[in-house]
Design an enzyme around this catalytic site. Structure first.
Site, short mmCIF file in Angstrom:
data_model
loop_
_atom_site.label_atom_id
_atom_site.label_comp_id
_atom_site.label_asym_id
_atom_site.label_seq_id
_atom_site.Cartn_x
_atom_site.Cartn_y
_atom_site.Cartn_z
N LYS A 81 -9.67 -1.46 -7.68
CA LYS A 81 -9.31 -1.75 -6.48
C LYS A 81 -10.44 -1.50 -5.48
O LYS A 81 -11.51 -0.47 -5.73
CB LYS A 81 -8.30 -0.51 -6.08
CG LYS A 81 -6.95 -0.80 -6.78
CD LYS A 81 -6.21 0.45 -6.61
CE LYS A 81 -5.46 0.57 -5.21
NZ LYS A 81 -4.68 1.78 -5.17
O1 G3P Z 1 -2.24 3.49 -3.50
C1 G3P Z 1 -2.26 2.85 -2.26
C2 G3P Z 1 -1.10 3.58 -1.30
O2 G3P Z 1 0.11 2.89 -2.17
C3 G3P Z 1 -1.25 4.55 -1.07
O3 G3P Z 1 -0.33 4.52 0.08
O4 G3P Z 1 0.38 5.55 2.25
O5 G3P Z 1 1.14 6.68 -0.07
O6 G3P Z 1 -1.40 6.83 0.87
P1 G3P Z 1 0.05 5.78 0.83
#
Ligand code: G3P
Length: 178
Positions: A81
């Site tokens: 990533k």
């Molecule tokens: O791993 C990437 C993403 O899914 C993280 O999203 O908003 O939970 O930090 P968030």
């Protein structure tokens, strides 16, 4: 699953089809464990089919490329990533030339994701909930991205992330993303 917790992976794997896990630096920090512990723990649960998404933490193009090469050499099925910044886009371009599988992450607009796809990203991760809480429409952005991928015949798939509720999941599934 978006987690580095092997117990959670085991619990959910028992009841649904799980093909792999995605992590990021904050998910790993929350778990308090490094990759050398988390990857074998989860592979033990999911078996050989386990696919991992692991994010680089360097802040320079050169550092990101170096880290991605190291990650791709680990004995796991890893998609690297890379944050979709200008620095990250430069790294994606170089990594494409090295045939390393890349997911462009932290996408907040169709333009940003489109650039990553043009640079050679294999997957794009628009941040559904984060887009919505900023006042934009994740549904519009994800559907524009799928349209651009189709129209331009790009070899790239959407892997929307940052879901916080099942309605968001359904809204995105309804679009028919790859
Ligand atoms: O791993 C990437 C993403 O899914 C993280 O999203 O908003 O939970 O930090 P968030």
């Amino acid at each position: 699953l978006d987690t580095a917790n092997a117990q959670e992976v085991a619990r959910l794997n028992a009841a649904m089809p799980v093909y792999g896990v995605t992590t990021n630096p904050s998910i790993l920090a929350k778990e308090g464990k490094g990759l050398s512990i988390v990857l074998p723990e989860i592979k033990e649960v999911l078996g050989e089919q386990a696919r991992f998404h692991v994010q680089v933490v360097s802040t320079t193009t050169e550092g990101m490329v170096e880290e991605a090469v190291q990650l791709s050499q680990l004995p796991y099925d890893i998609v690297v990533k890379v944050p979709t910044t200008v620095i990250g886009l430069a790294a994606i371009k170089q990594l494409k030339a090295k045939n390393i599988s890349i997911l462009a992450t932290a996408i907040y607009s169709a333009q940003q994701g489109f650039m990553a796809a043009l640079c050679g990203a294999d997957y794009l991760a628009p941040y559904v909930n984060r887009i919505d809480v900023l006042g934009a429409s994740s549904v519009n952005i994800v559907s524009d991205l799928q349209l651009l991928i189709n129209q331009q015949n790009l070899d790239c798939k959407l892997l929307p992330a940052s879901f916080k509720n099942t309605r968001q999941v359904m809204d995105i599934l309804r679009l028919g993303v790859d």
